[in-house]
Design a protein around this motif. Structure first.
Motif, PDB file in Angstrom:
ATOM      1  N   GLY A   1       0.787  -1.269   0.095  1.00  0.00           N
ATOM      2  CA  GLY A   1       0.183  -0.023   0.018  1.00  0.00           C
ATOM      3  C   GLY A   1       0.841   1.289   0.137  1.00  0.00           C
ATOM      4  O   GLY A   1       1.949   1.376   0.552  1.00  0.00           O
ATOM      5  N   THR A   2       0.351   2.244  -0.850  1.00  0.00           N
ATOM      6  CA  THR A   2       1.213   3.591  -0.724  1.00  0.00           C
ATOM      7  C   THR A   2       0.124   4.822  -0.497  1.00  0.00           C
ATOM      8  O   THR A   2      -0.930   4.565  -1.169  1.00  0.00           O
ATOM      9  CB  THR A   2       1.707   3.904  -2.087  1.00  0.00           C
ATOM     10  N   VAL A   3       0.731   5.748   0.373  1.00  0.00           N
ATOM     11  CA  VAL A   3      -0.100   6.680   0.741  1.00  0.00           C
ATOM     12  C   VAL A   3       0.423   8.048  -0.250  1.00  0.00           C
ATOM     13  O   VAL A   3       1.857   8.123   0.039  1.00  0.00           O
ATOM     14  CB  VAL A   3      -0.036   7.091   2.436  1.00  0.00           C
ATOM     15  N   LEU A   4      -0.405   8.622  -0.888  1.00  0.00           N
ATOM     16  CA  LEU A   4      -0.078   9.994  -1.553  1.00  0.00           C
ATOM     17  C   LEU A   4      -0.651  10.948  -0.958  1.00  0.00           C
ATOM     18  O   LEU A   4      -1.855  11.129  -0.718  1.00  0.00           O
ATOM     19  CB  LEU A   4      -0.512   9.900  -2.970  1.00  0.00           C
ATOM     20  N   SER A   5       0.273  12.063  -0.104  1.00  0.00           N
ATOM     21  CA  SER A   5      -0.107  12.940   0.796  1.00  0.00           C
ATOM     22  C   SER A   5      -0.106  14.161  -0.311  1.00  0.00           C
ATOM     23  O   SER A   5       0.849  14.798  -0.581  1.00  0.00           O
ATOM     24  CB  SER A   5       0.538  13.045   1.832  1.00  0.00           C
TER      25      SER A   5
ATOM     26  N   VAL B   1       3.547  -2.200  -9.831  1.00  0.00           N
ATOM     27  CA  VAL B   1       3.871  -3.067  -8.813  1.00  0.00           C
ATOM     28  C   VAL B   1       2.853  -3.755  -8.056  1.00  0.00           C
ATOM     29  O   VAL B   1       2.812  -4.177  -7.072  1.00  0.00           O
ATOM     30  CB  VAL B   1       5.174  -2.665  -7.820  1.00  0.00           C
ATOM     31  N   LYS B   2       1.399  -3.255  -8.611  1.00  0.00           N
ATOM     32  CA  LYS B   2       0.310  -3.571  -7.896  1.00  0.00           C
ATOM     33  C   LYS B   2       0.278  -3.016  -6.574  1.00  0.00           C
ATOM     34  O   LYS B   2      -0.556  -3.825  -5.631  1.00  0.00           O
ATOM     35  CB  LYS B   2      -0.041  -4.953  -8.038  1.00  0.00           C
ATOM     36  N   SER B   3       0.620  -1.837  -6.232  1.00  0.00           N
ATOM     37  CA  SER B   3       0.597  -1.511  -4.797  1.00  0.00           C
ATOM     38  C   SER B   3      -0.867  -0.665  -4.749  1.00  0.00           C
ATOM     39  O   SER B   3      -1.301   0.088  -5.705  1.00  0.00           O
ATOM     40  CB  SER B   3       1.556  -0.410  -4.392  1.00  0.00           C
ATOM     41  N   LYS B   4      -1.625  -0.955  -3.605  1.00  0.00           N
ATOM     42  CA  LYS B   4      -2.899  -0.047  -3.625  1.00  0.00           C
ATOM     43  C   LYS B   4      -2.518   1.271  -3.156  1.00  0.00           C
ATOM     44  O   LYS B   4      -1.688   1.561  -2.285  1.00  0.00           O
ATOM     45  CB  LYS B   4      -3.580  -0.728  -2.396  1.00  0.00           C
ATOM     46  N   ILE B   5      -3.126   2.250  -3.910  1.00  0.00           N
ATOM     47  CA  ILE B   5      -3.052   3.655  -3.552  1.00  0.00           C
ATOM     48  C   ILE B   5      -3.912   4.432  -2.683  1.00  0.00           C
ATOM     49  O   ILE B   5      -5.155   4.098  -3.099  1.00  0.00           O
ATOM     50  CB  ILE B   5      -2.625   4.245  -4.829  1.00  0.00           C
TER      51      ILE B   5
ATOM     52  N   SER C   1      -7.994   2.362   7.012  1.00  0.00           N
ATOM     53  CA  SER C   1      -9.020   3.109   7.204  1.00  0.00           C
ATOM     54  C   SER C   1      -9.811   3.539   5.888  1.00  0.00           C
ATOM     55  O   SER C   1     -11.027   3.451   5.650  1.00  0.00           O
ATOM     56  CB  SER C   1      -9.114   4.149   8.198  1.00  0.00           C
ATOM     57  N   ALA C   2      -8.970   3.865   5.076  1.00  0.00           N
ATOM     58  CA  ALA C   2      -9.456   4.374   3.674  1.00  0.00           C
ATOM     59  C   ALA C   2      -9.735   3.362   2.439  1.00  0.00           C
ATOM     60  O   ALA C   2      -9.090   2.306   2.706  1.00  0.00           O
ATOM     61  CB  ALA C   2      -8.667   5.404   3.073  1.00  0.00           C
ATOM     62  N   LYS C   3     -10.630   3.938   1.578  1.00  0.00           N
ATOM     63  CA  LYS C   3     -10.539   2.858   0.430  1.00  0.00           C
ATOM     64  C   LYS C   3      -9.651   3.176  -0.626  1.00  0.00           C
ATOM     65  O   LYS C   3      -8.847   4.456  -0.490  1.00  0.00           O
ATOM     66  CB  LYS C   3     -11.952   3.375  -0.085  1.00  0.00           C
ATOM     67  N   ALA C   4      -9.073   2.184  -1.232  1.00  0.00           N
ATOM     68  CA  ALA C   4      -8.072   2.281  -2.121  1.00  0.00           C
ATOM     69  C   ALA C   4      -8.391   3.452  -3.440  1.00  0.00           C
ATOM     70  O   ALA C   4      -9.499   3.286  -3.644  1.00  0.00           O
ATOM     71  CB  ALA C   4      -7.594   1.194  -2.913  1.00  0.00           C
ATOM     72  N   TRP C   5      -7.611   4.269  -3.730  1.00  0.00           N
ATOM     73  CA  TRP C   5      -7.970   5.081  -4.817  1.00  0.00           C
ATOM     74  C   TRP C   5      -7.805   4.666  -6.020  1.00  0.00           C
ATOM     75  O   TRP C   5      -6.534   3.914  -6.270  1.00  0.00           O
ATOM     76  CB  TRP C   5      -7.020   6.391  -4.708  1.00  0.00           C
TER      77      TRP C   5
END
Length: 295
Positions: free
Chosen positions: A128-132, A153-157, A178-182
């Motif tokens: 998973g990757t968080v884009l702030s 790389v099939k990372s959930k964003i 907590s959040a839905k993948a974007w």
């Protein structure tokens, strides 16, 4: 700092020239908060079962982004890589030195293409990757190249612009977000009309007042939608909205606490952008061609 109890403050040691920075130091002093500039490779004693290591910090960096503290936190089998505003050059220095493989990545510099290189993403290989980043920000974050690399790389964003706070909960084995993948937009937006490239020049750059003036020295009006003004040192860019600069006229791009808009003034941000000790400015048209540069 006024909203949350803080017992210790870790700082890169890189001195900045803004009032905000000095107000921050004053607050730390007034509240008698422990202050430390960590060292490269240092392990921070947050908790006996949580490992936190400093992978980058540089008080002598020529650029605030390069000074960023990069942290890798690990709890059980779940790990987090927090990269601040570290760019590709810093990523490259970390690649041979540390194990960067992480369950979650906070992508560098708000999803800018100045960070998150292909080699780096392939090495971290985050689930998973968080884009702030802020919604409709003037920098165009997140950049499509970064999103593409993460998708490869099939990372959930996860997007703060869409979800706000993004919280990961883990017991060291299982983990949830907590959040839905974007899901990135599937359609490519139509680029703004470039108009005539024309003859535009940066005629004034006042680093202390944060005002950059651009003049149309040609004989043809220029549609500036999609043009960019770039602060080279800060690696930050202002994208022009729909705006026509008439022949012979000037437009002023303003930033900092006194930034204003209206008439021939355009507001970039209330944050300080330009480095007072010296910061070249570059002007690009909407197709990415360099039109003018002032050292």
């Amino acid at each position: 700092m006024n909203s949350f109890p803080v017992t210790k403050f870790y700082d890169s040691g890189k001195v900045h020239t803004t009032d905000t920075y000095y107000e921050l130091l004053q607050l730390i002093d007034t509240k008698n908060i422990a202050f430390e500039v960590p060292k490269m490779g240092q392990k921070l004693p947050f908790d006996s079962v949580l490992g936190v290591q400093v992978l980058n910090v540089d008080s002598k960096a020529s650029d605030n982004n390069d000074a960023s503290i990069v942290l890798k936190a690990k709890y059980g089998k779940v790990s987090f890589l927090l990269t601040g505003d570290a760019d590709v050059a810093i990523e490259n220095t970390m690649l041979p030195k540390y194990d960067l493989k992480s369950t979650y990545l906070k992508a560098g510099h708000h999803g800018s293409n100045t960070s998150s290189s292909s080699n780096f993403i392939n090495e971290v290989y985050p689930m998973g990757t968080v884009l702030s980043y802020g919604k409709d920000n003037s920098y165009g974050h997140p950049h499509k190249e970064v999103v593409s690399r993460l998708t490869t790389v099939k990372s959930k964003i996860y997007s703060t612009a869409v979800s706000g706070d993004v919280t990961v909960t883990t017991n060291g084995q299982a983990h949830s977000v907590s959040a839905k993948a974007w899901t990135p937009p599937t359609t490519t937006p139509t680029p703004p009309s470039a108009g005539t490239t024309g003859k535009l020049q940066v005629v004034k750059k006042d680093l202390s007042t944060e005002i950059v003036s651009i003049q149309n020295v040609g004989t043809t009006d220029v549609a500036m939608a999609g043009w960019k003004l770039v602060s080279v040192q800060g690696n930050q860019s202002f994208t022009f909205p729909t705006y026509t600069l008439k022949a012979g006229a000037n437009v002023h791009v303003t930033s900092g606490p006194n930034a204003k808009s209206g008439g021939n003034y355009l507001k970039w941000t209330t944050a300080n952008i330009w480095l007072n000790s010296g910061d070249p400015a570059k002007l690009y048209d909407s197709k990415g061609a360099l039109i003018h540069e002032v050292k």
